[in-house]
Design a protein around this motif. Structure first.
Motif, PDB file in Angstrom:
ATOM      1  N   UNK A  24      43.402  47.385  34.106  1.00 40.39           N
ATOM      2  CA  UNK A  24      42.128  47.972  33.676  1.00 40.39           C
ATOM      3  C   UNK A  24      41.890  47.754  32.182  1.00 40.39           C
ATOM      4  N   UNK A  25      42.931  47.925  31.381  1.00 41.22           N
ATOM      5  CA  UNK A  25      42.806  47.719  29.935  1.00 41.22           C
ATOM      6  C   UNK A  25      42.457  46.263  29.639  1.00 41.22           C
ATOM      7  N   UNK A  26      43.141  45.346  30.293  1.00 40.43           N
ATOM      8  CA  UNK A  26      42.905  43.923  30.065  1.00 40.43           C
ATOM      9  C   UNK A  26      41.488  43.534  30.498  1.00 40.43           C
ATOM     10  N   UNK A  27      41.049  44.028  31.643  1.00 38.84           N
ATOM     11  CA  UNK A  27      39.698  43.716  32.110  1.00 38.84           C
ATOM     12  C   UNK A  27      38.644  44.289  31.162  1.00 38.84           C
ATOM     13  N   UNK A  28      38.869  45.492  30.682  1.00 36.85           N
ATOM     14  CA  UNK A  28      37.921  46.096  29.735  1.00 36.85           C
ATOM     15  C   UNK A  28      37.887  45.298  28.434  1.00 36.85           C
ATOM     16  N   UNK A  29      39.037  44.912  27.927  1.00 39.06           N
ATOM     17  CA  UNK A  29      39.080  44.102  26.709  1.00 39.06           C
ATOM     18  C   UNK A  29      38.394  42.773  26.890  1.00 39.06           C
ATOM     19  N   UNK A  30      38.616  42.163  28.027  1.00 33.70           N
ATOM     20  CA  UNK A  30      37.961  40.885  28.313  1.00 33.70           C
ATOM     21  C   UNK A  30      36.457  41.021  28.411  1.00 33.70           C
ATOM     22  N   UNK A  31      35.994  42.139  28.986  1.00 31.85           N
ATOM     23  CA  UNK A  31      34.557  42.371  29.110  1.00 31.85           C
ATOM     24  C   UNK A  31      33.878  42.475  27.745  1.00 31.85           C
ATOM     25  N   UNK A  32      34.639  42.894  26.728  1.00 31.02           N
ATOM     26  CA  UNK A  32      34.097  43.025  25.372  1.00 31.02           C
ATOM     27  C   UNK A  32      34.503  41.852  24.477  1.00 31.02           C
ATOM     28  N   UNK A  59      47.999  52.854  48.588  1.00 30.05           N
ATOM     29  CA  UNK A  59      47.478  52.502  47.278  1.00 30.05           C
ATOM     30  C   UNK A  59      46.358  51.483  47.441  1.00 30.05           C
ATOM     31  N   UNK A  60      45.618  51.272  46.375  1.00 29.41           N
ATOM     32  CA  UNK A  60      44.589  50.243  46.364  1.00 29.41           C
ATOM     33  C   UNK A  60      45.234  48.926  45.941  1.00 29.41           C
ATOM     34  N   UNK A  61      44.863  47.859  46.608  1.00 31.48           N
ATOM     35  CA  UNK A  61      45.409  46.536  46.342  1.00 31.48           C
ATOM     36  C   UNK A  61      45.017  46.053  44.941  1.00 31.48           C
ATOM     37  N   UNK A  62      45.972  45.495  44.195  1.00 30.22           N
ATOM     38  CA  UNK A  62      45.716  44.998  42.851  1.00 30.22           C
ATOM     39  C   UNK A  62      45.256  43.546  42.827  1.00 30.22           C
ATOM     40  N   UNK A  63      45.308  42.872  43.944  1.00 33.56           N
ATOM     41  CA  UNK A  63      45.009  41.434  43.947  1.00 33.56           C
ATOM     42  C   UNK A  63      43.578  41.133  43.507  1.00 33.56           C
ATOM     43  N   UNK A  64      42.629  41.992  43.838  1.00 35.23           N
ATOM     44  CA  UNK A  64      41.242  41.756  43.417  1.00 35.23           C
ATOM     45  C   UNK A  64      41.139  41.818  41.895  1.00 35.23           C
ATOM     46  N   UNK A  65      41.848  42.756  41.289  1.00 37.77           N
ATOM     47  CA  UNK A  65      41.850  42.859  39.824  1.00 37.77           C
ATOM     48  C   UNK A  65      42.476  41.617  39.202  1.00 37.77           C
ATOM     49  N   UNK A  66      43.554  41.137  39.790  1.00 39.98           N
ATOM     50  CA  UNK A  66      44.206  39.934  39.266  1.00 39.98           C
ATOM     51  C   UNK A  66      43.271  38.734  39.366  1.00 39.98           C
ATOM     52  N   UNK A  67      42.595  38.598  40.490  1.00 43.91           N
ATOM     53  CA  UNK A  67      41.692  37.461  40.681  1.00 43.91           C
ATOM     54  C   UNK A  67      40.474  37.546  39.760  1.00 43.91           C
ATOM     55  N   UNK A  68      40.132  38.761  39.309  1.00 40.90           N
ATOM     56  CA  UNK A  68      38.971  38.938  38.433  1.00 40.90           C
ATOM     57  C   UNK A  68      39.272  38.608  36.972  1.00 40.90           C
ATOM     58  N   UNK A  69      40.526  38.468  36.605  1.00 41.69           N
ATOM     59  CA  UNK A  69      40.871  38.233  35.200  1.00 41.69           C
ATOM     60  C   UNK A  69      40.107  37.067  34.579  1.00 41.69           C
ATOM     61  N   UNK A  70      40.070  35.891  35.196  1.00 44.11           N
ATOM     62  CA  UNK A  70      39.323  34.787  34.586  1.00 44.11           C
ATOM     63  C   UNK A  70      37.824  35.067  34.465  1.00 44.11           C
ATOM     64  N   UNK A  71      37.272  35.833  35.393  1.00 40.42           N
ATOM     65  CA  UNK A  71      35.850  36.162  35.343  1.00 40.42           C
ATOM     66  C   UNK A  71      35.512  37.021  34.123  1.00 40.42           C
ATOM     67  N   UNK A  72      36.502  37.747  33.624  1.00 33.90           N
ATOM     68  CA  UNK A  72      36.325  38.600  32.456  1.00 33.90           C
ATOM     69  C   UNK A  72      36.809  37.914  31.173  1.00 33.90           C
TER      70      UNK A  72
END
Length: 120
Positions: A24-32, A59-72
């Motif tokens: 979440x931190x990495x995705x937020x940083x990437x978004x900014x 738990x909720x699967x983390x794979x979607x977050x991992x796949x979203x990294x380049x998009x951010x």
């Protein structure tokens, strides 16, 4: 110019909230548009295994977050070679394609390149 941030994720995907918080931190940083990198170290390398069943531990699967990294805009992804080897994780079987596998000396140099480092 914004300071660069390296986030070191050291927790297994289902051992608590740390793995999700790191993403979440990495995705937020990437978004900014923050210059950001993500290093998977110790049990954190287990986050990169494919075919994980998050439902088994409710738990909720983390794979979607991992796949979203380049998009951010998060393209600086690293994995510790020693951590992967100790856990039987072959670098060519990781869930992400563009992960740089680093040895201990390369990790030390990587950490020195970033202005801020957060470990979760």
């Amino acid at each position: 110019m914004p300071k660069s941030l390296l986030l070191i994720s050291r927790q297994a995907p289902w051992s608590g909230p740390s793995a999700r918080e790191a993403l979440d931190i990495v995705l937020a940083g990437g978004a900014f548009d923050l210059p950001i990198g993500l290093l998977f170290l110790d049990d954190g390398v287990l986050q990169l295994l494919t075919a994980q069943d998050a439902r088994a531990v409710q738990q909720k699967d983390l794979s979607a977050n991992l796949q979203a990294l380049p998009l951010f805009g998060v393209e600086q992804l690293f994995v510790c070679a020693d951590s992967a080897a100790e856990r039987g994780v072959a670098p060519d079987t990781l869930a992400l394609d563009d992960v740089n596998v680093l040895d201990a000396a390369q990790i030390a140099a990587l950490i020195d390149r970033y202005d801020q480092v957060i470990t979760l």
